[in-house]
Design an enzyme around this catalytic site. Structure first.
Site, PDB file in Angstrom:
ATOM      1  N   CYS A 286       0.383   0.113  10.350  1.00 48.98           N
ATOM      2  CA  CYS A 286      -0.130  -0.902   9.415  1.00 48.98           C
ATOM      3  C   CYS A 286       0.927  -1.835   8.844  1.00 48.98           C
ATOM      4  CB  CYS A 286      -0.881  -0.203   8.288  1.00 48.98           C
ATOM      5  SG  CYS A 286      -1.788  -1.388   7.268  1.00 48.98           S
TER       6      CYS A 286
ATOM      7  N   CYS B 233       0.569   4.753   6.933  1.00 46.13           N
ATOM      8  CA  CYS B 233      -0.062   4.591   8.254  1.00 46.13           C
ATOM      9  C   CYS B 233       0.904   3.858   9.202  1.00 46.13           C
ATOM     10  CB  CYS B 233      -1.378   3.837   8.114  1.00 46.13           C
ATOM     11  SG  CYS B 233      -2.431   4.547   6.820  1.00 46.13           S
TER      12      CYS B 233
ATOM     13  N   CYS C 138     -16.948  -8.637   5.683  1.00 46.98           N
ATOM     14  CA  CYS C 138     -16.255  -7.364   5.443  1.00 46.98           C
ATOM     15  C   CYS C 138     -14.996  -7.609   4.622  1.00 46.98           C
ATOM     16  CB  CYS C 138     -15.820  -6.726   6.759  1.00 46.98           C
ATOM     17  SG  CYS C 138     -17.153  -6.540   7.924  1.00 46.98           S
TER      18      CYS C 138
ATOM     19  N   CYS D 253     -19.840  -5.398   3.756  1.00 45.94           N
ATOM     20  CA  CYS D 253     -19.107  -4.196   4.150  1.00 45.94           C
ATOM     21  C   CYS D 253     -17.806  -4.229   3.368  1.00 45.94           C
ATOM     22  CB  CYS D 253     -18.824  -4.231   5.655  1.00 45.94           C
ATOM     23  SG  CYS D 253     -17.828  -2.831   6.219  1.00 45.94           S
TER      24      CYS D 253
ATOM     25  N   CYS E 167       0.844  -1.203   0.000  1.00 44.63           N
ATOM     26  CA  CYS E 167       0.000   0.000   0.000  1.00 44.63           C
ATOM     27  C   CYS E 167       0.877   1.251   0.000  1.00 44.63           C
ATOM     28  CB  CYS E 167      -0.916  -0.011   1.234  1.00 44.63           C
ATOM     29  SG  CYS E 167      -2.033   1.398   1.265  1.00 44.63           S
TER      30      CYS E 167
ATOM     31  N   ARG F 148     -18.177  -1.909  17.882  1.00 43.85           N
ATOM     32  CA  ARG F 148     -17.458  -3.176  17.668  1.00 43.85           C
ATOM     33  C   ARG F 148     -16.141  -3.223  18.436  1.00 43.85           C
ATOM     34  NH1 ARG F 148     -17.165  -3.467  12.351  1.00 43.85           N
ATOM     35  NH2 ARG F 148     -19.308  -4.161  12.419  1.00 43.85           N
TER      36      ARG F 148
ATOM     37  N   CYS G 255     -19.551   2.803   8.697  1.00 40.66           N
ATOM     38  CA  CYS G 255     -18.823   2.095   9.742  1.00 40.66           C
ATOM     39  C   CYS G 255     -17.545   2.905   9.946  1.00 40.66           C
ATOM     40  CB  CYS G 255     -18.519   0.670   9.265  1.00 40.66           C
ATOM     41  SG  CYS G 255     -17.441  -0.231  10.395  1.00 40.66           S
TER      42      CYS G 255
HETATM   43  N1  SAM Z   1      -6.660   0.719   3.075  1.00 42.11           N
HETATM   44  C1  SAM Z   1      -7.925   1.082   3.536  1.00 42.11           C
HETATM   45  C2  SAM Z   1      -7.889   2.244   4.505  1.00 42.11           C
HETATM   46  O1  SAM Z   1      -6.929   2.406   5.231  1.00 42.11           O
HETATM   47  O2  SAM Z   1      -8.861   2.995   4.524  1.00 42.11           O
HETATM   48  C3  SAM Z   1      -8.708  -0.059   4.172  1.00 42.11           C
HETATM   49  C4  SAM Z   1      -8.030  -1.091   5.025  1.00 42.11           C
HETATM   50  S1  SAM Z   1      -7.321  -0.553   6.570  1.00 42.11           S
HETATM   51  C5  SAM Z   1      -6.399  -1.943   7.046  1.00 42.11           C
HETATM   52  C6  SAM Z   1      -8.708  -0.409   7.664  1.00 42.11           C
HETATM   53  C7  SAM Z   1      -8.473   0.015   9.089  1.00 42.11           C
HETATM   54  O3  SAM Z   1      -7.910  -1.059   9.836  1.00 42.11           O
HETATM   55  C8  SAM Z   1      -7.530   1.167   9.362  1.00 42.11           C
HETATM   56  O4  SAM Z   1      -8.093   2.410   9.126  1.00 42.11           O
HETATM   57  C9  SAM Z   1      -7.227   0.976  10.832  1.00 42.11           C
HETATM   58  O5  SAM Z   1      -8.150   1.683  11.628  1.00 42.11           O
HETATM   59  C10 SAM Z   1      -7.389  -0.544  11.047  1.00 42.11           C
HETATM   60  N2  SAM Z   1      -6.065  -1.162  11.319  1.00 42.11           N
HETATM   61  C11 SAM Z   1      -5.104  -1.430  10.405  1.00 42.11           C
HETATM   62  N3  SAM Z   1      -4.009  -1.963  10.989  1.00 42.11           N
HETATM   63  C12 SAM Z   1      -4.283  -2.033  12.319  1.00 42.11           C
HETATM   64  C13 SAM Z   1      -3.544  -2.469  13.450  1.00 42.11           C
HETATM   65  N4  SAM Z   1      -2.296  -2.925  13.339  1.00 42.11           N
HETATM   66  N5  SAM Z   1      -4.132  -2.412  14.662  1.00 42.11           N
HETATM   67  C14 SAM Z   1      -5.405  -1.949  14.781  1.00 42.11           C
HETATM   68  N6  SAM Z   1      -6.139  -1.506  13.743  1.00 42.11           N
HETATM   69  C15 SAM Z   1      -5.593  -1.526  12.526  1.00 42.11           C
HETATM   70 FE1  SF4 Z   2      -2.820   1.242   3.403  1.00 45.18          FE
HETATM   71 FE2  SF4 Z   2      -2.808   0.098   5.785  1.00 45.18          FE
HETATM   72 FE3  SF4 Z   2      -3.073   2.715   5.601  1.00 45.18          FE
HETATM   73 FE4  SF4 Z   2      -5.093   1.123   4.767  1.00 45.18          FE
HETATM   74  S1  SF4 Z   2      -4.334   1.344   6.860  1.00 45.18           S
HETATM   75  S2  SF4 Z   2      -4.252   2.919   3.724  1.00 45.18           S
HETATM   76  S3  SF4 Z   2      -3.904  -0.627   4.005  1.00 45.18           S
HETATM   77  S4  SF4 Z   2      -1.262   1.531   4.981  1.00 45.18           S
END
Ligand code: SAM
Ligand code: SF4
Ligand code: DTB
Length: 337
Positions: A63, A60, A100, A131, A56, A263, A191
């Site tokens: 992530c 973040c 989801c 979702c 990606c 949730r 959500c």
């Molecule tokens: N890439 C898209 C986005 O970021 O909008 C969708 C997938 S992303 C993995 C969805 C959400 O998962 C993130 O916004 C975050 O809140 C949650 N998430 C991701 N990694 C996480 C982690 N290590 N611990 C807790 N929540 C996490």
């Molecule tokens: Fe990409 Fe992870 Fe951020 Fe979603 S949360 S935009 S998958 S880096």
């Protein structure tokens, strides 16, 4: 039934004062409100699938899927439709009522959206709610998802506007609000929630909840994730949040958004059964169910079924006999795996 009008004008100090209540008073207040609206022993269950994994472009800090984080994750292209439908059918047979699908995109291309729309149609035909979480959406894309019959779009605020820049720099807090506007205007249920335990302080937790509660409509579903610390991400090694503070956050969210499903999301593997029970008492009434979240582990289904039995909880929207069949099927799958 609670008939009080929903508030969308919370001040930070009012929210802070809720957090500061003695724990028992806060939980009593949240649980009292909760049972005016919901069956206190019914939990909605959703199962997650990562339909496109890793690589990606976003940064973040939490992530596993960011190309900038060296987490050793195997990247995978968008899954074929048949594989997604097979996973959805299996989630349904284990008792999930919502499926989801998550994709590691900054935003979907129109071509990829066509393929996701086929998945949404197929999953709906199996009799599951749908979702998806695909990153940022423009107005037209949200309209196309609504037309396909999508039930929920997940897009989290993640944290407070004040702390946001410490975690993500490649998209703004405002961008997130804009995607939520497009989702709501298209008539898709929202959500949206966030992550706790990223090093934010209590004021940040208040501020994130204020942003959610002061949206023009409360999100129908509010995922509260406890950070899953993934090695190789900048947030790995962050001081762990006190579980009581996590429970307090759920209780305050319940008071602020009395009609939303809350949730208890990622991070349950790090919570004791007792801490999870307190989260349900504080007003959490939904979980991710199934052995995997997107890229990390979730408690095994057999373990969750055992916890539900010990607490006298049941799955929302499925009959007792269907629940018993699902329980038997999943317990035997766990013991084989
Ligand atoms: N890439 C898209 C986005 O970021 O909008 C969708 C997938 S992303 C993995 C969805 C959400 O998962 C993130 O916004 C975050 O809140 C949650 N998430 C991701 N990694 C996480 C982690 N290590 N611990 C807790 N929540 C996490
Ligand atoms: Fe990409 Fe992870 Fe951020 Fe979603 S949360 S935009 S998958 S880096
Ligand atoms: C949400 O708030 N939590 C889910 C879902 N929405 C998409 C994702 C949790 C991801 C946890 C880390 C992982 O498994 O990659």
């Amino acid at each position: 039934m609670n008939r009080e009008p929903m508030r969308h004008d919370w001040a930070l100090d009012e929210i802070d004062a809720l957090f500061a209540l003695p724990f028992n008073d806060l939980l009593f207040r949240a649980q009292s409100l909760h049972r005016q609206v919901f069956d206190p022993n019914a939990i909605q269950v959703s199962t997650l699938l990562s339909i496109k994994t890793g690589a990606c472009p976003e940064d973040c800090g939490y992530c596993s899927q960011s190309a900038r984080n060296d987490t050793g994750l195997q990247r995978e292209n968008l899954l074929p439709l048949a594989e997604v439908l097979q996973a959805a059918a299996s989630a349904k047979s284990c008792g999930a009522t919502r499926f989801c699908m998550g994709a590691a995109w900054r935003n979907p291309s129109d071509r990829n959206l066509d393929r996701v729309i086929e998945m949404i149609r197929g999953v709906r035909e199996l009799g599951l709610e749908t979702c998806v979480t695909l990153g940022m959406l423009n107005r037209e894309q949200a309209g196309r998802l609504a037309e396909a019959g999508l039930d929920y779009y997940n897009h989290n605020l993640d944290t407070s506007p004040e702390f946001y820049g410490e975690v993500i720099t490649t998209r703004t807090f405002r961008d997130r609000l804009q995607t939520l506007d497009h989702v709501r205007e298209a008539g898709i249920r929202m959500c949206s929630g966030g992550i706790l335990g990223m090093g934010e302080n209590r004021r940040d937790r208040c501020s994130m909840l204020r942003e959610l509660a002061n949206l023009p409509h409360h999100p129908e579903s509010v995922p509260l994730n406890l950070l899953v610390q993934v090695e190789g991400t900048p947030l790995f090694g962050t001081a762990k949040l006190d579980p009581f503070e996590f429970v307090r956050t759920i209780a305050v969210a319940r008071i602020l958004m009395p009609r939303s499903h809350l949730r208890l999301s990622a991070g349950r593997s790090d919570l004791s059964d007792e801490a999870q029970a307190l989260c349900f008492l504080a007003g959490a009434n939904s979980i991710f169910y199934g052995d995997r979240l997107l890229t990390t582990d979730n408690p095994q289904t057999g373990r969750d079924l055992g916890l539900f039995q010990r607490l006298g909880l049941r799955f929302e929207h499925i009959t007792e006999s269907a629940g018993a069949t699902a329980a038997a099927c999943c317990k035997s799958a766990d013991s084989q795996g």
